[in-house]
Design a protein around this motif. Sequence first.
Motif, PDB file in Angstrom:
ATOM      1  N   PHE A  20      -3.244  -2.147  -2.374  1.00 42.39           N
ATOM      2  CA  PHE A  20      -4.313  -1.219  -2.024  1.00 42.39           C
ATOM      3  C   PHE A  20      -3.838   0.214  -2.222  1.00 42.39           C
ATOM      4  N   GLY A  21      -4.697   1.048  -2.834  1.00 39.11           N
ATOM      5  CA  GLY A  21      -4.389   2.470  -2.878  1.00 39.11           C
ATOM      6  C   GLY A  21      -4.199   3.065  -4.245  1.00 39.11           C
ATOM      7  N   VAL A  22      -4.420   2.301  -5.306  1.00 38.88           N
ATOM      8  CA  VAL A  22      -4.397   2.916  -6.634  1.00 38.88           C
ATOM      9  C   VAL A  22      -5.738   3.610  -6.825  1.00 38.88           C
ATOM     10  N   ASP A  23      -5.710   4.880  -7.199  1.00 41.49           N
ATOM     11  CA  ASP A  23      -6.960   5.616  -7.330  1.00 41.49           C
ATOM     12  C   ASP A  23      -7.292   5.865  -8.799  1.00 41.49           C
ATOM     13  N   ASN A  24      -8.437   6.512  -9.019  1.00 35.55           N
ATOM     14  CA  ASN A  24      -8.910   6.709 -10.389  1.00 35.55           C
ATOM     15  C   ASN A  24      -8.003   7.614 -11.215  1.00 35.55           C
ATOM     16  N   THR A  25      -7.137   8.393 -10.578  1.00 35.44           N
ATOM     17  CA  THR A  25      -6.212   9.230 -11.335  1.00 35.44           C
ATOM     18  C   THR A  25      -5.051   8.419 -11.909  1.00 35.44           C
ATOM     19  N   LEU A  26      -4.766   7.249 -11.327  1.00 32.70           N
ATOM     20  CA  LEU A  26      -3.626   6.430 -11.737  1.00 32.70           C
ATOM     21  C   LEU A  26      -4.035   5.034 -12.187  1.00 32.70           C
ATOM     22  N   LEU A  27      -5.336   4.768 -12.183  1.00 34.93           N
ATOM     23  CA  LEU A  27      -5.816   3.407 -12.427  1.00 34.93           C
ATOM     24  C   LEU A  27      -5.362   2.855 -13.765  1.00 34.93           C
ATOM     25  N   SER A  82       0.829  -1.202   0.000  1.00 29.78           N
ATOM     26  CA  SER A  82       0.000   0.000   0.000  1.00 29.78           C
ATOM     27  C   SER A  82       0.860   1.247   0.000  1.00 29.78           C
ATOM     28  N   HIS A  83       0.200   2.383  -0.222  1.00 30.54           N
ATOM     29  CA  HIS A  83       0.840   3.658   0.063  1.00 30.54           C
ATOM     30  C   HIS A  83       0.906   3.823   1.574  1.00 30.54           C
ATOM     31  N   ASP A  84       1.576   4.868   2.043  1.00 26.99           N
ATOM     32  CA  ASP A  84       1.845   4.953   3.471  1.00 26.99           C
ATOM     33  C   ASP A  84       0.727   5.587   4.280  1.00 26.99           C
ATOM     34  N   SER A  85      -0.495   5.621   3.742  1.00 28.08           N
ATOM     35  CA  SER A  85      -1.638   6.087   4.521  1.00 28.08           C
ATOM     36  C   SER A  85      -2.557   4.944   4.948  1.00 28.08           C
ATOM     37  N   TRP A  86      -2.142   3.728   4.698  1.00 28.46           N
ATOM     38  CA  TRP A  86      -2.946   2.589   5.148  1.00 28.46           C
ATOM     39  C   TRP A  86      -3.061   2.597   6.669  1.00 28.46           C
ATOM     40  N   ALA A  87      -4.235   2.337   7.163  1.00 30.32           N
ATOM     41  CA  ALA A  87      -4.438   2.187   8.600  1.00 30.32           C
ATOM     42  C   ALA A  87      -5.733   1.426   8.834  1.00 30.32           C
ATOM     43  N   ALA A  88      -5.743   0.619   9.881  1.00 28.83           N
ATOM     44  CA  ALA A  88      -6.938  -0.118  10.269  1.00 28.83           C
ATOM     45  C   ALA A  88      -6.848  -0.420  11.754  1.00 28.83           C
ATOM     46  N   ALA A 142     -13.828  24.608   0.402  1.00 23.43           N
ATOM     47  CA  ALA A 142     -14.408  25.330  -0.726  1.00 23.43           C
ATOM     48  C   ALA A 142     -15.088  24.300  -1.616  1.00 23.43           C
ATOM     49  N   ASP A 143     -16.373  24.131  -1.442  1.00 25.71           N
ATOM     50  CA  ASP A 143     -17.108  23.022  -2.039  1.00 25.71           C
ATOM     51  C   ASP A 143     -17.059  23.019  -3.564  1.00 25.71           C
ATOM     52  N   GLY A 144     -16.858  24.167  -4.166  1.00 22.01           N
ATOM     53  CA  GLY A 144     -16.811  24.241  -5.621  1.00 22.01           C
ATOM     54  C   GLY A 144     -15.458  23.961  -6.228  1.00 22.01           C
ATOM     55  N   THR A 145     -14.530  23.399  -5.427  1.00 22.20           N
ATOM     56  CA  THR A 145     -13.189  23.086  -5.935  1.00 22.20           C
ATOM     57  C   THR A 145     -12.885  21.589  -5.826  1.00 22.20           C
ATOM     58  N   CYS A 146     -13.893  20.760  -5.633  1.00 22.34           N
ATOM     59  CA  CYS A 146     -13.669  19.354  -5.296  1.00 22.34           C
ATOM     60  C   CYS A 146     -13.598  18.439  -6.513  1.00 22.34           C
ATOM     61  N   PHE A 147     -12.740  17.424  -6.398  1.00 21.11           N
ATOM     62  CA  PHE A 147     -12.615  16.375  -7.399  1.00 21.11           C
ATOM     63  C   PHE A 147     -12.779  15.037  -6.682  1.00 21.11           C
ATOM     64  N   ARG A 148     -13.674  14.188  -7.183  1.00 21.29           N
ATOM     65  CA  ARG A 148     -13.984  12.909  -6.536  1.00 21.29           C
ATOM     66  C   ARG A 148     -12.904  11.868  -6.828  1.00 21.29           C
ATOM     67  N   GLN A 149     -12.342  11.317  -5.771  1.00 19.42           N
ATOM     68  CA  GLN A 149     -11.298  10.306  -5.870  1.00 19.42           C
ATOM     69  C   GLN A 149     -11.850   8.975  -5.366  1.00 19.42           C
ATOM     70  N   VAL A 150     -11.542   7.898  -6.059  1.00 20.60           N
ATOM     71  CA  VAL A 150     -11.919   6.553  -5.638  1.00 20.60           C
ATOM     72  C   VAL A 150     -10.655   5.705  -5.568  1.00 20.60           C
ATOM     73  N   GLU A 151     -10.490   4.962  -4.477  1.00 21.88           N
ATOM     74  CA  GLU A 151      -9.324   4.093  -4.323  1.00 21.88           C
ATOM     75  C   GLU A 151      -9.738   2.636  -4.500  1.00 21.88           C
ATOM     76  N   TYR A 152      -8.834   1.874  -5.104  1.00 20.12           N
ATOM     77  CA  TYR A 152      -9.098   0.479  -5.408  1.00 20.12           C
ATOM     78  C   TYR A 152      -8.016  -0.427  -4.828  1.00 20.12           C
ATOM     79  N   ALA A 153      -8.377  -1.695  -4.720  1.00 14.62           N
ATOM     80  CA  ALA A 153      -7.414  -2.733  -4.368  1.00 14.62           C
ATOM     81  C   ALA A 153      -7.527  -3.834  -5.406  1.00 14.62           C
ATOM     82  N   GLY A 154      -6.448  -4.617  -5.538  1.00 16.49           N
ATOM     83  CA  GLY A 154      -6.489  -5.695  -6.513  1.00 16.49           C
ATOM     84  C   GLY A 154      -5.546  -6.818  -6.145  1.00 16.49           C
ATOM     85  N   LEU A 155      -5.846  -8.010  -6.671  1.00 14.37           N
ATOM     86  CA  LEU A 155      -4.994  -9.179  -6.473  1.00 14.37           C
ATOM     87  C   LEU A 155      -3.827  -9.100  -7.454  1.00 14.37           C
ATOM     88  N   LEU A 156      -2.629  -9.022  -6.941  1.00 17.68           N
ATOM     89  CA  LEU A 156      -1.462  -8.815  -7.792  1.00 17.68           C
ATOM     90  C   LEU A 156      -1.193 -10.012  -8.698  1.00 17.68           C
TER      91      LEU A 156
END
Length: 362
Positions: A94-101, A44-50, A269-283
């Motif tokens: 875990f952690g590939v998002d729609n900008t890098l998918l 994962s990237h270094d923001s994983w936490a659980a 600033a609600d009018g500056t938002c971009f929706r990000q989705v993160e995915y996980a996958g079986l390598l």
Amino acid sequence: MSITKKVSVLAVGLGMVGTLAACGSSSDDAGSGSGGAKTVTLVSHDSWAASKDVIAAFEKESGYKVKVLEDGDAGQAVNKAVLTKDNPQGDVFFGVDNTLLSRALDNGLFQPYEAKGSDQVRPEYRTDGDKHRVTPVDTGDICVNYDKAYFSEHELTPPKSFDDLVKPEYKDLLVTENAGSSSPGLGFLLGTAAQYGDGGWEGYWKKLKANGVKVVDGWEQAYNEEFSGSSGGKKAGGDRPLVVSYASSPPAEVIYADPQPDTAPTGVADGTCFRQVEYAGLLTNAKNPAGGKALLDFLLSKRFQEDMPLNMFVYPVREGARIPEAFTQFGPQAKDPQTLDPAKIADNRDQWVKSWTSLVLK
């Protein structure tokens, strides 16, 4: 959210635990069924936490020990995973998002698997058709955050939109991340591309540059050093009251403050938002595909989905998953965020980043 150091919003000076240490045996008999310790490795990237108890429940139910390997920012982690795909570091990424998918899919990073619970994912977050190479796990909004105290003291109305950010009254107030090296920086660039189109986003950035936008390498520096509204920024002497961050940053500022304030010190600033989705996958070439599949199932379970918000400051993608009150009160999702089709991002991302770099950094 990634990347993305979402979970470290208030880590500086507050002692928040941001990651789960590797908790499994180093035995090589992962998935052998020989009765020895079995390990499933999550990269994962270094923001994983659980939460530890949630991971412990998975380990008890599945029989697999979880080992977590962190590989830096989302972009760095994806690039490394692509380079090591023939001999992967783990079983699940875990952690590939729609900008890098597209980068991950085009390079064959994942093998198909339809995780249990996929039918419970909200339709707007499902992707990849019937191929099931990735599983949506979480979502969040990349948005400009503002320091409420600054704008109150200066009797200035906070910006609400992309258009506002280029106005003279906001000159030298915004700090953002490098779109070529940072997930939120790239998300902000994509938000402007969605807002102004192929023929307009470059002109917008020329105006933003002329209005004194500051660009730093990544989120950690922007939010915890440059932004005057964050706890870390205050300690570091940050002097920029506008920063590209997440819609979930204000609730984090409340939740991890001691004592907790009645209202968030920062806003969105609600009018500056971009929706990000993160995915996980079986390598591809995972050494323990059975354990990897079990882990992907777990990431979509209601228990994990409800555990995520207060650990990684993201929203669940599963229908019916409970959302913490602090999120709905201090950091609701944007009502009308900018979005781009993954195919559009795939076709244009590299050229957009190249043009942005030439325009803004040179």
